[in-house]
Design an enzyme around this catalytic site. Structure first.
Site, PDB file in Angstrom:
ATOM      1  CE  LYS A   1     -27.132  33.695   1.964  1.00  0.00           C
ATOM      2  NZ  LYS A   1     -28.227  31.774   2.602  1.00  0.00           N
TER       3      LYS A   1
ATOM      4  CE  LYS B   1     -23.131  29.039   2.451  1.00  0.00           C
ATOM      5  NZ  LYS B   1     -23.853  29.524   3.363  1.00  0.00           N
TER       6      LYS B   1
HETATM    7  O1  LIG Z   1     -27.643  30.367   5.847  1.00  0.00           O
HETATM    8  C1  LIG Z   1     -27.941  30.473   4.939  1.00  0.00           C
HETATM    9  C2  LIG Z   1     -30.022  30.305   5.185  1.00  0.00           C
HETATM   10  O2  LIG Z   1     -30.282  31.087   3.553  1.00  0.00           O
HETATM   11  C3  LIG Z   1     -29.743  30.953   5.393  1.00  0.00           C
HETATM   12  O3  LIG Z   1     -31.608  31.733   5.825  1.00  0.00           O
HETATM   13  P1  LIG Z   1     -32.596  31.435   7.081  1.00  0.00           P
HETATM   14  O4  LIG Z   1     -32.218  30.955   8.191  1.00  0.00           O
HETATM   15  O5  LIG Z   1     -33.247  32.537   7.081  1.00  0.00           O
HETATM   16  O6  LIG Z   1     -33.409  30.712   6.263  1.00  0.00           O
END
Ligand SMILES: O=C[C@H](O)COP(=O)(O)O
Length: 232
Positions: free
Chosen positions: A27, A85
């Site tokens: 991402k 996703k």
């Molecule tokens: O896996 C996707 C989520 O956006 C994880 O990011 P986060 O744990 O920093 O919220």
């Protein structure tokens, strides 16, 4: 529970892989919670990880643009993502969500029916005025997707658990299971959330900040991925 970890580049992906993550989710946080990374980055992660474990790729926190989202989804699939996703960030009605997910699912599975589509709602849906995640299991099943999840739409350090209670998340994951899909929870999850996550038992937990030492803008640390993997 499978551990999905979200790297932003090949180096972080290798650290997540070596740390034991089950799904490597590429991402780009600069473009939002489910911000899309570049096709060449997805390809480089796929080449680095090989076929040892599935690659996921986020295509963005979308508003109602089924054509744009379908083309982005095809791009992610063609770049090597096994899971594609999409975030339904500014999607507000059931009809919009169904049209988005039906077309994204078609774009991906016309290309390769073995690939999977992940529909993400948001636990903080009320503050971002997004569709209720409770509507997504039925819509996702009708659209043919494979996984339904929640993440947080605004990354301000507040956890999914500040917006949805344990009972609500239990009901959410249960309703996903009831329609035969996989469930995933994400959104600034922390080590102290593990006991409640074990009680809820989603199929997948999605993590970035926790394995970056608490700051999602820092780098993924392999030893934190190992620690987390050994605790779930
Ligand atoms: O896996 C996707 C989520 O956006 C994880 O990011 P986060 O744990 O920093 O919220």
């Amino acid at each position: 529970m499978k551990l999905l970890v979200s790297p932003i580049n090949k180096e972080e992906a290798i650290a997540a892989h070596n740390g034991g993550a089950d799904i490597i989710d590429v991402k780009n946080p600069k473009e939002g919670s489910l911000g899309a990374n570049f096709p060449w980055v997805i390809r480089s992660v796929k080449e680095a990880i090989g076929s040892e474990k599935p690659i996921s790729a986020t295509i963005g926190d979308f508003n109602y643009k089924p054509g744009t989202a379908s083309l982005a989804a095809l791009g992610a699939a063609a770049a090597g993502a096994q899971y594609v996703k999409v975030g339904l960030f500014d999607v507000r009605t059931e009809d919009q969500a169904l049209e988005m997910l039906t077309n994204i699912n078609r774009a991906v599975k016309d290309y390769d029916p073995s690939k999977k589509v992940v529909a993400s709602g948001y636990s903080d849906y009320k503050r971002i005025n997004s569709i209720s995640p409770f509507l997504l299991p039925a819509i996702g099943a009708k659209a043919g997707v494979d996984v339904v999840m929640v993440d947080t739409g605004i990354k301000d350090g507040r956890s999914t658990f500040e917006f949805m209670s344990e009972e609500e998340l239990m009901r959410f994951t249960g309703s996903i299971r009831d329609v035969g899909l996989e469930s995933a929870l994400a959104g600034t999850l922390k080590f102290e959330d593990l006991p409640v996550l074990r009680r809820i038992r989603p199929d997948i937990i999605g993590i970035r900040g926790m394995v970056c030492g608490g700051d999602r803008t820092a780098c993924i640390q392999q030893e934190l991925v190992e620690k987390l993997k050994n605790m779930i």
